[in-house]
Design a protein around this motif. Structure first.
Motif, short mmCIF file in Angstrom:
data_model
loop_
_atom_site.label_atom_id
_atom_site.label_comp_id
_atom_site.label_asym_id
_atom_site.label_seq_id
_atom_site.Cartn_x
_atom_site.Cartn_y
_atom_site.Cartn_z
N SER A 176 0.82 -1.21 0.00
CA SER A 176 0.00 0.00 0.00
C SER A 176 0.86 1.27 0.00
O SER A 176 2.02 1.25 0.42
CB SER A 176 -0.91 0.01 1.23
OG SER A 176 -0.14 0.20 2.40
N ALA A 177 0.28 2.35 -0.44
CA ALA A 177 0.96 3.65 -0.42
C ALA A 177 1.30 4.06 1.00
O ALA A 177 2.34 4.67 1.25
CB ALA A 177 0.09 4.70 -1.09
N GLU A 178 0.44 3.70 1.95
CA GLU A 178 0.69 4.04 3.35
C GLU A 178 1.94 3.34 3.88
O GLU A 178 2.72 3.93 4.63
CB GLU A 178 -0.54 3.69 4.21
CG GLU A 178 -1.77 4.49 3.91
CD GLU A 178 -2.57 4.00 2.69
OE1 GLU A 178 -3.45 4.73 2.22
OE2 GLU A 178 -2.29 2.88 2.19
N LYS A 183 4.43 2.25 1.95
CA LYS A 183 5.56 2.86 1.24
C LYS A 183 6.01 4.15 1.92
O LYS A 183 7.20 4.44 2.00
CB LYS A 183 5.19 3.13 -0.22
CG LYS A 183 5.08 1.88 -1.05
CD LYS A 183 4.60 2.21 -2.45
CE LYS A 183 4.38 0.93 -3.22
NZ LYS A 183 3.67 1.15 -4.47
N ALA A 184 5.05 4.93 2.40
CA ALA A 184 5.37 6.20 3.06
C ALA A 184 6.17 5.99 4.35
O ALA A 184 6.91 6.88 4.77
CB ALA A 184 4.09 6.97 3.36
#
Length: 137
Positions: free
Chosen positions: A89-91, A93-94
């Motif tokens: 998920s992008a979360e 990755k952040a």
């Protein structure tokens, strides 16, 4: 799936597979990939068959490493250097220090800071293979 990889003409990450699909000129070629790989090479040519053996793989990977749980775990060791497989998920990755693909994971791990404790998420099979290739680094 070693029995499938053993007979494959090409084994690699999603980018490499998409490039192979675009260059192949034989008859009805078949490409085996996970659902998220299809985004990188959708319908490369009409004579290609894309086989999705596990349509829920991406959802399981995302569910196996929720961002809130990763964040909490990272707080247990301020020396963690988080290497994250790209299909998450992008979360997540952040929260990561670096993102890798299956094709460059070993190189990324080998180039990571030696004074840090590596945390490889979320794909445990790829993580185990990377550990084997890097001598447990």
């Amino acid at each position: 799936m070693p029995e499938i990889q053993d007979v494959a003409d090409y084994v690699g990450d999603s980018l490499g597979l998409s490039q192979q699909a675009a260059q192949t000129k034989r008859g009805r070629d078949r490409f085996l990939r996970c659902p998220f790989h299809g985004r990188n090479g959708e319908d490369p040519e009409p004579n290609k068959i894309v086989v999705l053996p596990d349509k829920d793989a991406a959802a399981r990977w995302r569910a196996s490493c929720p961002a809130d749980k990763l964040s909490e775990f990272q707080k247990t060791n301020p020396n963690f250097y988080t290497v994250t497989y790209i299909n998450c998920s992008a979360e997540v990755k952040a929260l990561s220090d670096v993102i890798c693909t299956s094709g460059n994971a070993v190189k990324i791990v080998n180039a990571s800071p030696k004074d840090k404790d590596l945390l490889f998420v979320p794909e445990k099979n790829l993580g185990a293979w990377v550990m084997e290739q890097t001598g447990g680094r």
